[in-house]
Design a protein around this motif. Structure first.
Motif, PDB file in Angstrom:
ATOM      1  N   PRO A  92       0.841  -1.055  -0.073  1.00 19.43           N
ATOM      2  CA  PRO A  92       0.031   0.186   0.064  1.00 19.43           C
ATOM      3  C   PRO A  92       0.814   1.286   0.127  1.00 19.43           C
ATOM      4  N   HIS A  93       2.109   1.295   0.363  1.00 17.14           N
ATOM      5  CA  HIS A  93       2.958   2.485   0.244  1.00 17.14           C
ATOM      6  C   HIS A  93       4.300   2.198  -0.456  1.00 17.14           C
ATOM      7  N   PRO A  94       4.309   1.811  -1.815  1.00 19.54           N
ATOM      8  CA  PRO A  94       5.506   1.815  -2.541  1.00 19.54           C
ATOM      9  C   PRO A  94       6.285   2.883  -2.794  1.00 19.54           C
ATOM     10  N   GLU A  95       6.145   4.126  -2.263  1.00 23.71           N
ATOM     11  CA  GLU A  95       6.886   5.286  -2.841  1.00 23.71           C
ATOM     12  C   GLU A  95       8.265   5.150  -2.244  1.00 23.71           C
ATOM     13  N   GLN A  96       8.456   4.590  -0.980  1.00 24.68           N
ATOM     14  CA  GLN A  96       9.801   4.560  -0.385  1.00 24.68           C
ATOM     15  C   GLN A  96       9.986   2.903  -0.133  1.00 24.68           C
ATOM     16  N   PRO A  97      11.263   2.455  -0.519  1.00 22.97           N
ATOM     17  CA  PRO A  97      11.645   1.118  -0.636  1.00 22.97           C
ATOM     18  C   PRO A  97      11.791   0.723   0.853  1.00 22.97           C
ATOM     19  N   HIS A  98      11.349  -0.460   1.182  1.00 19.62           N
ATOM     20  CA  HIS A  98      11.156  -0.879   2.595  1.00 19.62           C
ATOM     21  C   HIS A  98      10.906  -2.329   2.577  1.00 19.62           C
ATOM     22  N   ALA A  99      11.540  -2.911   3.891  1.00 21.70           N
ATOM     23  CA  ALA A  99      11.472  -4.301   3.978  1.00 21.70           C
ATOM     24  C   ALA A  99       9.997  -4.906   4.166  1.00 21.70           C
ATOM     25  N   GLY A 100       9.322  -4.161   5.021  1.00 19.16           N
ATOM     26  CA  GLY A 100       8.034  -4.463   5.654  1.00 19.16           C
ATOM     27  C   GLY A 100       7.919  -5.726   6.611  1.00 19.16           C
ATOM     28  N   GLN A 101       6.980  -5.414   7.672  1.00 16.39           N
ATOM     29  CA  GLN A 101       6.616  -6.622   8.444  1.00 16.39           C
ATOM     30  C   GLN A 101       5.257  -6.915   8.389  1.00 16.39           C
ATOM     31  N   PHE A 102       5.155  -8.188   8.370  1.00 13.11           N
ATOM     32  CA  PHE A 102       3.674  -8.819   7.908  1.00 13.11           C
ATOM     33  C   PHE A 102       3.077  -9.593   9.110  1.00 13.11           C
ATOM     34  N   LEU A 103       1.812  -9.304   9.487  1.00 14.36           N
ATOM     35  CA  LEU A 103       1.221 -10.242  10.422  1.00 14.36           C
ATOM     36  C   LEU A 103       0.297 -11.133   9.673  1.00 14.36           C
ATOM     37  N   ILE A 104       0.343 -12.546   9.758  1.00 20.61           N
ATOM     38  CA  ILE A 104      -0.380 -13.493   9.007  1.00 20.61           C
ATOM     39  C   ILE A 104      -1.363 -13.888  10.018  1.00 20.61           C
ATOM     40  N   CYS A 105      -2.605 -14.016   9.746  1.00 21.95           N
ATOM     41  CA  CYS A 105      -3.386 -14.764  10.317  1.00 21.95           C
ATOM     42  C   CYS A 105      -3.359 -16.423  10.032  1.00 21.95           C
ATOM     43  N   ASN A 106      -3.210 -17.194  11.096  1.00 24.79           N
ATOM     44  CA  ASN A 106      -3.312 -18.596  10.634  1.00 24.79           C
ATOM     45  C   ASN A 106      -4.813 -19.048  10.505  1.00 24.79           C
ATOM     46  N   GLN A 107      -5.709 -18.285  11.093  1.00 23.65           N
ATOM     47  CA  GLN A 107      -7.356 -18.756  10.840  1.00 23.65           C
ATOM     48  C   GLN A 107      -7.667 -18.509   9.596  1.00 23.65           C
ATOM     49  N   GLU A 115       4.368  -0.886   8.931  1.00 19.69           N
ATOM     50  CA  GLU A 115       5.110   0.042   8.424  1.00 19.69           C
ATOM     51  C   GLU A 115       5.831   0.550   9.629  1.00 19.69           C
ATOM     52  N   ASP A 116       6.883  -0.146  10.036  1.00 21.26           N
ATOM     53  CA  ASP A 116       7.551   0.521  11.309  1.00 21.26           C
ATOM     54  C   ASP A 116       9.401   0.300  10.918  1.00 21.26           C
ATOM     55  N   ARG A 117       9.723   1.329  10.586  1.00 22.74           N
ATOM     56  CA  ARG A 117      11.185   1.554  10.133  1.00 22.74           C
ATOM     57  C   ARG A 117      11.999   1.137  11.144  1.00 22.74           C
ATOM     58  N   SER A 118      11.447   1.253  12.463  1.00 22.29           N
ATOM     59  CA  SER A 118      12.597   0.982  13.643  1.00 22.29           C
ATOM     60  C   SER A 118      12.675  -0.354  13.864  1.00 22.29           C
ATOM     61  N   ILE A 119      11.698  -1.303  13.463  1.00 23.27           N
ATOM     62  CA  ILE A 119      12.052  -2.822  13.465  1.00 23.27           C
ATOM     63  C   ILE A 119      13.170  -3.083  12.483  1.00 23.27           C
ATOM     64  N   ASP A 121      15.308  -1.201  11.156  1.00 20.57           N
ATOM     65  CA  ASP A 121      16.677  -0.539  11.155  1.00 20.57           C
ATOM     66  C   ASP A 121      17.290  -1.472  12.317  1.00 20.57           C
ATOM     67  N   SER A 122      16.586  -2.057  13.504  1.00 21.38           N
ATOM     68  CA  SER A 122      17.302  -2.572  14.580  1.00 21.38           C
ATOM     69  C   SER A 122      17.746  -3.829  14.058  1.00 21.38           C
ATOM     70  N   LEU A 123      16.886  -4.361  13.199  1.00 21.81           N
ATOM     71  CA  LEU A 123      17.271  -5.714  12.655  1.00 21.81           C
ATOM     72  C   LEU A 123      18.476  -5.551  12.015  1.00 21.81           C
ATOM     73  N   GLY A 124      18.614  -4.478  11.037  1.00 20.65           N
ATOM     74  CA  GLY A 124      19.868  -4.289  10.093  1.00 20.65           C
ATOM     75  C   GLY A 124      21.035  -4.085  10.976  1.00 20.65           C
ATOM     76  N   ASP A 125      20.858  -3.179  12.142  1.00 14.54           N
ATOM     77  CA  ASP A 125      21.921  -3.037  13.149  1.00 14.54           C
ATOM     78  C   ASP A 125      22.445  -4.330  13.984  1.00 14.54           C
ATOM     79  N   ALA A 126      21.538  -5.176  14.016  1.00 14.19           N
ATOM     80  CA  ALA A 126      21.916  -6.327  15.223  1.00 14.19           C
ATOM     81  C   ALA A 126      22.530  -7.255  14.143  1.00 14.19           C
ATOM     82  N   ALA A 127      22.146  -7.260  12.919  1.00 13.09           N
ATOM     83  CA  ALA A 127      22.856  -8.239  12.021  1.00 13.09           C
ATOM     84  C   ALA A 127      24.287  -7.758  11.574  1.00 13.09           C
ATOM     85  N   ARG A 128      24.226  -6.637  11.160  1.00 11.93           N
ATOM     86  CA  ARG A 128      25.574  -5.863  11.201  1.00 11.93           C
ATOM     87  C   ARG A 128      26.673  -6.210  12.298  1.00 11.93           C
ATOM     88  N   ALA A 129      26.083  -5.884  13.494  1.00  6.62           N
ATOM     89  CA  ALA A 129      26.921  -6.157  14.704  1.00  6.62           C
ATOM     90  C   ALA A 129      27.519  -7.588  14.846  1.00  6.62           C
TER      91      ALA A 129
END
Ligand code: ZN
Ligand code: ZN
Length: 154
Positions: A92-107, A115-119, A121-129
């Motif tokens: 729904p928001h393709p203007e800015q490149p982003h990875a995206g987090q998805f909530l998938i319902c099992n039911q 759309e939470d950049r901080s998630i 970003d912190s994953l990227g930082d942790a991986a880099r570290a």
């Protein structure tokens, strides 16, 4: 994500058209068709579902046609790929490149994009570290959506 109405679909296609124009890439008829199918579906759509739908109009369409269109749409951020489901959803928001987090319902299989950049970003930082070279940072979380959770309580 509720069942997309036609208004959303038109809007998504118009937005894709404008984005591709601005980026000077071509949203060909085939790419547009695939994007429309992904948006039309109220559930993530697999490549073979897309191929089957395309074959209703073009019986000779081959898998690479669909994969090439999907690659283009992924590259432009117009859709996302859900690895756990082997399926695609419209962004729904393709203007800015982003990875995206998805909530998938099992039911019910519903998918909601956060759309939470901080998630991301912190994953990227942790991986880099840890010296890890990250290739994709899409996050897919499975559980029960609000609607299904409520139904379970009634
Ligand atoms: Zn997105
Ligand atoms: Zn649900």
């Amino acid at each position: 994500m509720n069942r997309p109405c036609l208004h959303d679909l038109d809007q998504a296609l118009d937005r894709a058209e404008a984005l591709c124009l601005a980026r000077q890439v071509r949203l060909t008829e085939q790419r547009r068709k695939v994007l429309r199918l992904v948006w039309q579906s109220d559930r993530p759509l697999g490549a073979y579902d897309i191929l089957a739908a395309i074959r209703q109009q073009q019986p000779k369409a081959a898998p690479p046609t669909v994969y090439r269109a999907l690659d283009f749409l992924l590259e432009q951020g117009l859709i996302h790929k859900l690895e756990t489901l082997h399926a695609y959803v419209g962004c729904p928001h393709p203007e800015q490149p982003h990875a995206g987090q998805f909530l998938i319902c099992n039911q019910c299989g519903d998918v909601t994009e956060l759309e939470d950049r901080s998630i991301s970003d912190s994953l990227g930082d942790a991986a880099r570290a840890s010296g890890f070279q990250l290739e994709q940072r899409v996050v897919e979380l499975s559980g029960t959506c609000a609607d299904c959770a409520q139904e379970g309580q009634e």
